[in-house]
Motif scaffolding. Structure first.
Motif, PDB file in Angstrom:
ATOM      1  N   HIS A   1       0.823  -1.212   0.000  1.00 47.21           N
ATOM      2  CA  HIS A   1       0.000   0.000   0.000  1.00 47.21           C
ATOM      3  C   HIS A   1       0.857   1.263   0.000  1.00 47.21           C
ATOM      4  CE1 HIS A   1      -3.310  -2.710   0.634  1.00 47.21           C
ATOM      5  NE2 HIS A   1      -4.164  -1.698   0.585  1.00 47.21           N
ATOM      6  N   SER A   2       0.256   2.335  -0.502  1.00 52.16           N
ATOM      7  CA  SER A   2       0.997   3.575  -0.717  1.00 52.16           C
ATOM      8  C   SER A   2       1.394   4.284   0.581  1.00 52.16           C
ATOM      9  CB  SER A   2       0.197   4.518  -1.617  1.00 52.16           C
ATOM     10  OG  SER A   2      -1.087   4.751  -1.087  1.00 52.16           O
ATOM     11  N   ALA A   3       0.548   4.239   1.598  1.00 54.40           N
ATOM     12  CA  ALA A   3       0.831   5.004   2.816  1.00 54.40           C
ATOM     13  C   ALA A   3       2.155   4.576   3.452  1.00 54.40           C
ATOM     14  CB  ALA A   3      -0.312   4.851   3.817  1.00 54.40           C
ATOM     15  N   ARG A   4       2.418   3.289   3.439  1.00 54.49           N
ATOM     16  CA  ARG A   4       3.677   2.799   4.025  1.00 54.49           C
ATOM     17  C   ARG A   4       4.881   3.331   3.256  1.00 54.49           C
ATOM     18  NH1 ARG A   4       5.826  -3.276   3.651  1.00 54.49           N
ATOM     19  NH2 ARG A   4       7.729  -3.088   4.912  1.00 54.49           N
ATOM     20  N   LEU A   5       4.773   3.387   1.927  1.00 54.76           N
ATOM     21  CA  LEU A   5       5.873   3.907   1.118  1.00 54.76           C
ATOM     22  C   LEU A   5       6.067   5.399   1.372  1.00 54.76           C
ATOM     23  CD1 LEU A   5       8.014   3.592  -1.076  1.00 54.76           C
ATOM     24  CD2 LEU A   5       6.208   3.934  -2.789  1.00 54.76           C
ATOM     25  N   VAL A   6       4.979   6.153   1.453  1.00 56.14           N
ATOM     26  CA  VAL A   6       5.072   7.593   1.720  1.00 56.14           C
ATOM     27  C   VAL A   6       5.757   7.837   3.059  1.00 56.14           C
ATOM     28  CG1 VAL A   6       3.734   9.692   2.176  1.00 56.14           C
ATOM     29  CG2 VAL A   6       3.071   8.178   0.302  1.00 56.14           C
ATOM     30  N   GLU A   7       5.371   7.064   4.065  1.00 57.10           N
ATOM     31  CA  GLU A   7       5.959   7.218   5.414  1.00 57.10           C
ATOM     32  C   GLU A   7       7.445   6.873   5.384  1.00 57.10           C
ATOM     33  OE1 GLU A   7       5.254   5.484   9.942  1.00 57.10           O
ATOM     34  OE2 GLU A   7       3.808   5.019   8.368  1.00 57.10           O
ATOM     35  N   LEU A   8       7.797   5.813   4.679  1.00 58.83           N
ATOM     36  CA  LEU A   8       9.204   5.410   4.574  1.00 58.83           C
ATOM     37  C   LEU A   8      10.036   6.517   3.922  1.00 58.83           C
ATOM     38  CD1 LEU A   8      10.712   2.089   3.400  1.00 58.83           C
ATOM     39  CD2 LEU A   8      11.158   4.116   2.026  1.00 58.83           C
ATOM     40  N   ILE A   9       9.505   7.130   2.867  1.00 57.26           N
ATOM     41  CA  ILE A   9      10.247   8.194   2.175  1.00 57.26           C
ATOM     42  C   ILE A   9      10.439   9.397   3.104  1.00 57.26           C
ATOM     43  CG2 ILE A   9      10.140   9.856   0.262  1.00 57.26           C
ATOM     44  CD1 ILE A   9       8.632   7.603  -1.316  1.00 57.26           C
ATOM     45  N   ARG A  10       9.373   9.759   3.811  1.00 57.22           N
ATOM     46  CA  ARG A  10       9.489  10.875   4.766  1.00 57.22           C
ATOM     47  C   ARG A  10      10.586  10.598   5.806  1.00 57.22           C
ATOM     48  NH1 ARG A  10       5.485  14.620   4.279  1.00 57.22           N
ATOM     49  NH2 ARG A  10       3.438  13.932   3.515  1.00 57.22           N
ATOM     50  N   ASP A  11      10.615   9.384   6.317  1.00 62.05           N
ATOM     51  CA  ASP A  11      11.596   9.030   7.351  1.00 62.05           C
ATOM     52  C   ASP A  11      13.013   8.970   6.796  1.00 62.05           C
ATOM     53  OD1 ASP A  11       9.518   8.873   9.131  1.00 62.05           O
ATOM     54  OD2 ASP A  11       9.408   6.672   9.130  1.00 62.05           O
ATOM     55  N   ALA A  12      13.139   8.600   5.509  1.00 62.27           N
ATOM     56  CA  ALA A  12      14.470   8.392   4.921  1.00 62.27           C
ATOM     57  C   ALA A  12      15.163   9.691   4.542  1.00 62.27           C
ATOM     58  CB  ALA A  12      14.351   7.492   3.694  1.00 62.27           C
ATOM     59  N   LEU A  13      14.399  10.739   4.290  1.00 61.39           N
ATOM     60  CA  LEU A  13      14.984  11.973   3.745  1.00 61.39           C
ATOM     61  C   LEU A  13      15.471  12.911   4.847  1.00 61.39           C
ATOM     62  CD1 LEU A  13      12.516  12.810   0.829  1.00 61.39           C
ATOM     63  CD2 LEU A  13      14.698  11.606   0.727  1.00 61.39           C
ATOM     64  N   PRO A  14      16.547  13.653   4.575  1.00 59.97           N
ATOM     65  CA  PRO A  14      17.014  14.664   5.525  1.00 59.97           C
ATOM     66  C   PRO A  14      15.983  15.784   5.681  1.00 59.97           C
ATOM     67  CG  PRO A  14      18.632  14.264   3.760  1.00 59.97           C
ATOM     68  CD  PRO A  14      17.376  13.560   3.377  1.00 59.97           C
ATOM     69  N   GLN A  15      15.985  16.430   6.821  1.00 57.57           N
ATOM     70  CA  GLN A  15      15.022  17.509   7.112  1.00 57.57           C
ATOM     71  C   GLN A  15      15.063  18.608   6.058  1.00 57.57           C
ATOM     72  OE1 GLN A  15      12.697  16.064   9.548  1.00 57.57           O
ATOM     73  NE2 GLN A  15      12.470  18.284   9.366  1.00 57.57           N
ATOM     74  N   ALA A  16      16.260  18.993   5.633  1.00 62.19           N
ATOM     75  CA  ALA A  16      16.386  20.104   4.685  1.00 62.19           C
ATOM     76  C   ALA A  16      15.667  19.792   3.372  1.00 62.19           C
ATOM     77  CB  ALA A  16      17.854  20.398   4.416  1.00 62.19           C
ATOM     78  N   VAL A  17      15.723  18.536   2.933  1.00 63.38           N
ATOM     79  CA  VAL A  17      15.075  18.128   1.683  1.00 63.38           C
ATOM     80  C   VAL A  17      13.561  18.183   1.833  1.00 63.38           C
ATOM     81  CG1 VAL A  17      14.753  16.197   0.068  1.00 63.38           C
ATOM     82  CG2 VAL A  17      17.024  16.688   0.998  1.00 63.38           C
ATOM     83  N   LYS A  18      13.071  17.805   2.995  1.00 65.87           N
ATOM     84  CA  LYS A  18      11.616  17.745   3.214  1.00 65.87           C
ATOM     85  C   LYS A  18      10.976  19.130   3.285  1.00 65.87           C
ATOM     86  CE  LYS A  18      11.999  14.683   6.636  1.00 65.87           C
ATOM     87  NZ  LYS A  18      11.685  13.667   7.662  1.00 65.87           N
ATOM     88  N   ARG A  19      11.802  20.160   3.496  1.00 67.82           N
ATOM     89  CA  ARG A  19      11.229  21.512   3.643  1.00 67.82           C
ATOM     90  C   ARG A  19      10.915  22.161   2.305  1.00 67.82           C
ATOM     91  NH1 ARG A  19      14.600  21.985   8.409  1.00 67.82           N
ATOM     92  NH2 ARG A  19      16.368  22.693   7.169  1.00 67.82           N
TER      93      ARG A  19
END
Length: 329
Positions: free
Chosen positions: A193-211
């Motif tokens: 399912h997509s939600a698990r992948l979205v959560e994994l990507i959020r957790d994997a990326l550095p804070q600066a990238v997520k902003r």
């Protein structure tokens, strides 16, 4: 599902680009025969918004509509039913255009429209798995009767191949970091399912990238969708094939929504609009003259008003070209 929420992107501009080729019936090859109806192909039928407008604005025209998605064909068939036999809808991928036209005994067409990317219907139907904003099975197949799903890609592709796909198709700078997390997690439990992948990507990326840059999963979802549907390899075949079936004076309009698609369209159009003569010839023979005339200066963008009304128009890039010379026989 209602068709009314579907707003065709850059509709008026697409119609205007194609109009000179579709406004009057074609002169017949045999003197004394009745004029032939101009043929326009909507290579990406979707919910039929562009097609409905084409049939309405050009009452002499006949439309061929292609889509690989059977549900889209069903819904657009309902929408276009009132046009009767002026509309012929075909279950096909757009690189199959020459075969479709051959089956219909149509050799040349006057207009061709591509509206690339994901249709509104595919984004809005939660169980298709295209949208990262809602949890759904990771499918992403535009034709759900064939091919492998996005979940299968995530669960079975070697790490190096996943990195290549995310970098090439998603232009994702953090591809290696995301894939490391995917490989670690799929070892514990396969992705479904997509939600698990979205959560994994959020957790994997550095804070600066997520902003910056919106949802951090956007590029990965784009890359998976392109891989699952073979979109770029299909497009690579489809645009030259479409240009090859344009009648003299015929016009093609292509709406792209990401840089990889737009670059490919730009290259095909630019090659067609260039003369291919060896350097230094005092006169360029006919067979080296350009086949195409560009109808847009670069890629045209939607207006601010359109983007305000329809946010899905924001990334659109429109290019148009006209056939000005037949191929050398």
């Amino acid at each position: 599902m209602s068709n009314t929420r579907h707003v065709p992107v850059m509709l008026q501009r697409c119609l205007d680009l194609l109009a000179p080729a579709l406004e009057r019936p074609e002169e017949p090859l045999n003197p004394g025969a009745a004029p032939e109806a101009p043929v326009v192909v909507d290579c990406t039928l979707g919910l039929g918004g562009h097609s409905e407008a084409l049939l309405t604005r050009f009452p002499a025209a006949r439309l061929i509509g292609l889509d690989r998605d059977k549900e889209a064909l069903r819904l657009s068939g309902e929408r276009l039913a009132s046009f009767g036999d002026r509309a012929t809808l075909v279950h096909a991928v757009y690189d199959e255009l020459p075969e479709v036209l051959d089956r219909l005994d149509i050799h040349r067409v006057q207009g061709i429209l591509f509206d690339l990317g994901v249709s509104s219907m595919q984004l809005d139907e939660a169980d298709r798995g295209f949208a990262y904003a809602q949890d759904a099975p990771l499918d992403m197949r535009m034709d759900q009767t064939t091919g492998i799903s996005a979940a299968e890609v995530l669960n079975t592709y070697p790490p190096g191949e996943l990195v290549r796909i995310l970098r090439m198709y998603g232009e994702e700078k953090q591809a290696r970091r995301i894939v490391s997390a995917v490989v670690r997690e799929r070892g514990k439990e396969p992705f479904s399912h997509s939600a698990r992948l979205v959560e994994l990507i959020r957790d994997a990326l550095p804070q600066a990238v997520k902003r910056t840059g919106g949802n951090p999963a956007k590029r990965t979802f784009q890359a998976l969708r392109i891989e699952v549907n073979g979109e770029l390899s299909v497009l690579e075949r489809a645009i030259p094939a479409a240009v090859g079936r344009l009648a003299l004076g015929g016009r093609i309009a292509v709406l792209a929504y990401q840089s990889l698609e737009d670059r490919l369209v730009k290259q095909v159009f630019a090659a067609g609009a260039a003369n291919t003569a060896p350097a230094g010839l005092p006169v360029v023979p006919e067979e080296y003259q350009p086949r195409l005339k560009l109808l847009t200066r670069g890629a045209e963008l939607p207006t601010e008003e359109e983007v305000a009304e329809n946010r899905r128009a924001a990334p659109a890039r429109l290019r148009g070209a006209q056939r000005i010379r037949e191929d050398a026989s």
